[in-house]
Design a protein around this motif. Structure first.
Motif, short mmCIF file in Angstrom:
data_model
loop_
_atom_site.label_atom_id
_atom_site.label_comp_id
_atom_site.label_asym_id
_atom_site.label_seq_id
_atom_site.Cartn_x
_atom_site.Cartn_y
_atom_site.Cartn_z
N HIS A 29 -4.35 1.25 11.58
CA HIS A 29 -5.06 1.50 10.33
C HIS A 29 -4.65 0.51 9.25
N MET A 30 -3.42 0.08 9.27
CA MET A 30 -2.98 -0.95 8.32
C MET A 30 -3.79 -2.22 8.51
N LYS A 31 -4.01 -2.59 9.76
CA LYS A 31 -4.81 -3.78 10.06
C LYS A 31 -6.28 -3.57 9.70
N ARG A 87 0.11 -6.20 2.38
CA ARG A 87 0.39 -5.33 1.25
C ARG A 87 0.94 -3.96 1.65
N GLY A 88 0.70 -3.56 2.91
CA GLY A 88 0.95 -2.19 3.32
C GLY A 88 2.38 -1.73 3.23
N THR A 122 -7.90 0.04 0.62
CA THR A 122 -8.61 -0.84 1.53
C THR A 122 -9.08 -2.13 0.83
N SER A 123 -9.22 -3.17 1.60
CA SER A 123 -9.77 -4.42 1.05
C SER A 123 -11.29 -4.39 0.98
N PRO A 131 -2.44 -2.93 -8.04
CA PRO A 131 -3.53 -3.29 -8.94
C PRO A 131 -4.81 -2.54 -8.59
N PRO A 132 -5.67 -2.28 -9.57
CA PRO A 132 -6.92 -1.56 -9.31
C PRO A 132 -7.86 -2.35 -8.40
N ALA A 133 -8.73 -1.62 -7.72
CA ALA A 133 -9.71 -2.24 -6.82
C ALA A 133 -10.76 -3.02 -7.60
#
Length: 767
Positions: A26-28, A35-36, A80-81, A546-548
C-alpha cells in the motif's frame, strides 16, 4: 475493473510478514515509498498525529512503531499522491461514476477544490470558497425561516473535538438537535445500555487495566482487522499468564494467533503467540444465552461452595454494597432451561460452563466487545447482560477489570463528549444558552434511522455531512438513493470522493478539507487538534505533512464559513477568532464542560494526555438507584427471526482487513483467504449440502421479513467457510441493501446488521 479471484484458506497469523508485505504494497500503491516511513514514525506518538483509523488507546511510552497495518493504510490513503482536481470531473458525469466501486471512487485521489453540482451537465464544477459559502448560507437561511428542523447535521467519527464542538453549536444555533453520527450505527447500544447499568456511557478500562487483568472475555469483536494495535496488549497479557476466551460466530485470526512485527525473534523464526485459550463460535444473536448460561453456572457454583464451606464464587460484599436488582436477576437465571440456552447460543452446556469456570478462576476480568453485540434487535439487552456477568464477581471498578466497548472511528466517542448528540438531555443546554446568549432547542433531534426515515418520506430539506459516507453506510440503500435527490440542499465536507456525493438534491456542494495529518496554518500560526480514544483519554494530535492542495481548508474553517453565512451575527460566538486560534475553541469547550476540560490547553500536552472522569471505574454509580443495576433481557435470542424457518439464514455483515468502515483499501481479505472480489457469501458446509449449493456457485439473496418491501441482491459467490449452521456472512457496505431500516436495536435504533434474516436464491444469481 477486472480482477483475478482467488479463494483459499490463509494459514498465517495476524501481524507477521503478511502485515509487513501489505503495508509495503500500500505504501507503493499510494506513492508513499519515500514519504511513508517518516510519517509512520509520527503516527500515534506524542509529537505526531492521532491515527485517522480506529479509536484504540495510545500507550505511553509508545512502541517504536505505534501503528498497525490498517492504520498505515489509512494514513497512506489520506496522503496518497493521487489527486482529483476539477478538470478530472469534466471527464466523467456523476451518473457514470455511480457505476464505479467504492474503491475506485476514493482511489481517484484527494479532492483539491470546492465543487458545485450542475444538474444540466451532470457534473461537478469548480466554485470559489466565498461563493460556495454564500450560496449554501442563503439556502440554509431560507430553509431555517420555513422549518429549521428539516436540516440534518451529520458527523462521521473522524472530526476533532474542536470541530465537533463548533458543529454542534452551529446546529443548535440553527434551531435543531438533528446531530446523528456514526455512533448511531454502531455503539449507540452501548451509550444506552451502560448508563442504565453503571451510570456512564463509556467503557471503564484503561491500558493499565489490561496490564493487570487475569482474564479477558471477547464478544463479537474482530481485533485483527478493527483494532490491531490491541494485539500488543493481548500478547503481553498472554506472556504473563492471563486467560483469553473469545465468543464470535467466525474464527477471526487476530483472536487466534499473532506474530508481533516488532519482535525480531518472532519475525526471524516465524514464531507466534496463541491468543485465545478457548474460542466459541456462538450463533449470531446468541450472546445473551451464553451470558445467561455462564451466570447460571456461577449461581449454582456459589451455592455448592457455600454448602461445602469453601470460598464463595460470587463477590457478595460487592453485590451487597454496590448493586441493585440481584434477586430478580437470580430468579430469572435460575428459571432458565439449559435446552433453551444451548439452542439460542448454538453452543453446548459443557462449552458454556467451561467458559464460566475460567471466568470464576480469575480475580480481575475485562469484558471486551464490538458490534457483534450492539447490532441486534436486543443489542442493549446484550450489553447489559455482559455487565450483569461482570457485576457478579465485582469486575467493575477494580484493577484489571471492567467493561471495554471497542469503538470504531478515531474520535467517535469524543464527539459525543462535546455535544454531538440528538438527545438534548445529554448536552448542557443551559450552559450553552448562558455562554452564547440564545435559547437552544429542547426537542429530541433525529438519529441516523430517523434521518433516513425523514429523507425517504421527504421531510428532510437539507443534509450537511461532516465527513463520512452516509448514503453507503446506512440500511435500505435502494430507497435511500431513490429519495436522496428530493432534498433541497446537500453539503459534503470530505477529503475524497465517495458514493454519497453522487446522489444530489437541487443544490449540492463538495467541500474539500485538510486531513488530520496535514499542516494547518491559521491566523495565529500552526494549529493542533485533540481527540478522545476508546479508553476516555484525550490527547493532542499534531499534523506532520504538507496539504494535498493549497485550496484545502480546515474542518473548523469550513464549519465556521457556513455558519457565518447562514446565521445572524451573534457577538457571543467568535467564529473568526476560533478559526484563527484553536486554543480559543478549547477555552470555549472548557467553559461548557468544566468538569472534564478545565485547563484544557495545558492538560492536553501532559504525558499520555488526560482522562475524563469515569465514575463507575471508581465505583460511583450515577444511576437512578445510585447503584450498579442488574437488568433483565427481554429474550434469550437477540435476532429478529425466531429461528423456526430452516430456509432462512442469519446474515452477518462483515468487514475485511483491507477496509475501514466504508473505505475499501483493496480486494485482499488476507485473513479469510479471499482475494479479487468482495461479492461473496460465506456459508456453512452443512447448509450448502442441505440447499444443494456448490462452492463457487453464483447466488442471490433476499431479505426474509415479509413487510411488503422487496430487498434483493445478486452476484454473490458461494464460499464454503467455518461459520455456524443457519448463518451466512457477506461484506459491508455492499450488502446494506438487504438491511431493513426498521430492523434496529430496541431503545438505541442501531441497525441490526449482525443477524439479518435472508434466503438464498438461485434465480437471482445474475439478475
Amino acid at each position: 475493473m477486472s480482477r483475478k479471484i482467488k479463494i483459499e484458506p490463509y494459514k498465517g497469523p495476524a501481524g507477521g510478514w503478511g502485515s509487513m508485505h501489505s503495508v509495503a504494497r500500500h505504501m507503493k500503491d499510494e506513492g508513499m515509498l519515500v514519504r511513508g516511513a517518516p510519517v509512520l514514525a509520527k503516527q500515534n506518538k506524542p509529537d505526531g498525529f492521532a491515527c485517522v483509523s480506529c479509536a484504540w488507546a495510545k500507550p505511553d511510552p509508545a512502541h517504536p512503531a505505534e501503528f498497525c497495518e490498517n492504520g498505515a493504510k489509512a494514513t497512506f490513503w489520506e496522503l496518497t499522491s493521487e489527486r482529483n482536481p476539477p478538470e478530472a470531473f469534466l471527464r466523467h458525469t456523476v451518473s457514470e461514476m455511480r457505476g464505479w466501486s467504492d474503491y475506485e471512487l476514493e482511489k481517484a485521489g484527494r479532492l483539491t477544490h470546492p465543487m458545485r453540482f450542475n444538474h444540466e451537465t451532470d457534473r461537478y464544477e469548480a466554485v470559489g470558497w466565498d461563493e460556495a459559502f454564500a450560496e449554501i448560507g442563503a439556502e440554509l437561511a431560507a430553509i431555517r425561516q420555513q422549518d429549521p428542523k428539516g436540516v440534518v447535521f451529520y458527523t462521521s467519527g473522524r472530526a476533532s473535538l474542536e470541530t465537533s464542538y463548533m458543529y454542534q453549536l452551529f446546529a443548535r444555533l440553527y434551531g435543531n438537535n438533528n446531530l446523528p453520527d456514526s455512533s448511531n450505527m454502531c455503539h449507540e447500544s452501548t451509550s444506552v445500555a451502560l448508563p442504565e447499568s453503571i451510570g456512564v456511557a463509556v467503557g471503564t478500562v484503561t491500558l493499565e487495566h489490561f496490564e493487570k487483568a487475569d482474564a479477558l472475555f471477547f464478544f463479537g469483536q474482530n481485533v485483527g482487522s478493527n483494532s490491531p494495535r490491541m494485539l500488543h496488549q493481548l500478547e503481553e497479557a498472554k506472556k504473563r499468564g492471563a486467560a483469553i476466551v473469545s465468543f464470535n460466530p467466525l474464527r477471526e485470526r487476530g483472536l487466534e494467533r499473532f506474530t508481533n512485527p516488532q519482535d525480531p525473534v518472532q519475525m526471524a523464526t516465524r514464531g507466534e503467540t496463541r491468543i485465545s485459550d478457548a474460542y466459541h463460535q456462538v450463533r449470531p444473536g446468541g450472546d445473551i444465552a451464553v451470558l445467561a448460561g455462564m451466570s447460571k453456572w456461577l449461581f449454582e457454583a456459589d451455592l455448592r461452595a457455600t454448602a461445602d464451606g469453601e470460598d464463595p464464587v460470587l463477590d457478595h460484599d460487592f453485590l451487597a454494597e454496590h448493586t441493585h436488582g440481584l434477586s430478580a436477576f437470580r430468579d430469572f437465571i435460575e428459571a432458565l432451561d439449559w435446552n433453551d440456552l444451548e439452542r439460542e447460543a448454538g453452543l453446548s452446556r459443557d462449552e458454556i460452563e467451561a467458559a464460566a469456570r475460567i471466568y470464576a478462576s480469575a480475580n480481575g476480568v475485562i469484558g471486551v466487545y464490538g458490534m457483534g453485540l450492539t447490532q441486534h434487535r436486543l443489542g442493549v439487552d446484550t450489553v447489559q447482560m455482559l455487565v450483569n456477568l461482570l457485576l457478579l464477581r465485582g469486575n467493575v471498578g477494580k484493577d484489571g477489570a471492567g467493561i471495554c466497548p471497542v469503538r470504531g472511528h478515531s474520535n467517535v466517542q469524543g464527539q459525543r463528549t462535546v455535544g454531538i448528540s440528538e438527545k438534548p438531555e445529554l448536552v448542557p443546554l443551559d450552559r450553552l444558552a448562558e455562554q452564547y446568549g440564545f435559547e437552544p432547542p429542547r426537542e429530541e433531534g433525529m438519529s441516523t434511522v430517523d434521518a433516513c426515515r425523514g429523507i425517504i418520506e421527504g421531510r428532510v430539506s437539507a443534509f450537511l455531512g461532516l465527513g463520512g459516507n452516509f448514503l453507503r453506510a446506512v440500511p435500505e440503500r435502494e430507497l435511500m438513493e431513490a429519495n436522496w435527490p428530493r432534498m433541497r440542499l446537500n453539503v459534503q465536507i470530505a477529503t475524497k470522493l465517495n458514493r454519497s456525493h453522487l446522489f444530489n438534491g437541487k443544490r449540492a456542494y463538495l467541500l474539500p478539507c485538510l486531513g488530520r495529518t496535514e499542516h494547518d496554518e491559521q491566523a495565529t500560526g500552526p494549529q493542533v487538534v485533540t481527540i478522545e480514544d476508546s479508553t476516555s483519554c484525550i490527547r493532542v494530535s499534531k499534523p506532520v505533512h504538507p496539504p494535498a492542495s493549497e485550496m484545502l481548508r480546515s474542518e473548523p474553517a469550513i464549519v465556521a464559513g457556513i455558519a457565518m453565512a447562514t446565521l445572524p451575527d451573534n457577538p457571543n460566538v467568535p467564529w473568526r477568532d476560533w478559526v484563527g486560534d484553536y486554543a480559543r475553541i478549547r477555552e470555549a469547550i472548557a467553559g461548557t464542560y468544566p468538569d472534564i476540560f478545565h485547563d484544557f490547553n495545558t492538560r492536553m500536552f501532559e504525558k499520555g494526555g488526560f482522562r475524563k472522569p469515569v465514575p463507575a471505574d471508581e465505583r460511583v454509580w450515577k444511576t437512578d438507584t445510585g447503584r450498579a443495576n442488574f437488568k433483565l433481557p427481554k429474550a434469550l435470542g437477540a435476532s429478529f427471526d425466531n429461528g423456526n424457518d430452516d430456509t432462512v439464514l442469519r446474515l452477518i455483515t462483515l468487514r475485511s482487513n483491507d477496509q475501514f468502515n466504508t473505505t475499501v483499501y483493496g480486494y485482499r481479505d488476507r485473513f479469510r483467504g479471499i482475494e479479487g472480489t468482495r461479492m461473496v457469501v460465506l456459508l456453512n458446509g452443512e447448509d450448502m449440502e442441505r440447499f444443494g449449493i456448490r462452492d463457487g456457485e453464483m447466488l442471490g439473496m433476499e431479505t426474509a421479513v415479509g413487510d411488503g418491501v422487496i430487498r434483493r441482491m445478486s452476484g454473490f459467490r458461494a464460499t464454503r467457510y467455518d461459520i455456524p449452521k443457519g448463518s451466512c456472512g457477506a461484506y459491508y457496505p455492499e450488502c446494506n441493501a438487504l438491511v431493513p431500516l426498521w430492523q434496529y436495536a430496541e431503545k438505541s435504533k442501531v441497525p441490526a446488521a449482525k443477524s439479518v434474516p435472508v434466503r438464498l436464491l438461485r434465480d437471482l444469481a445474475h439478475a
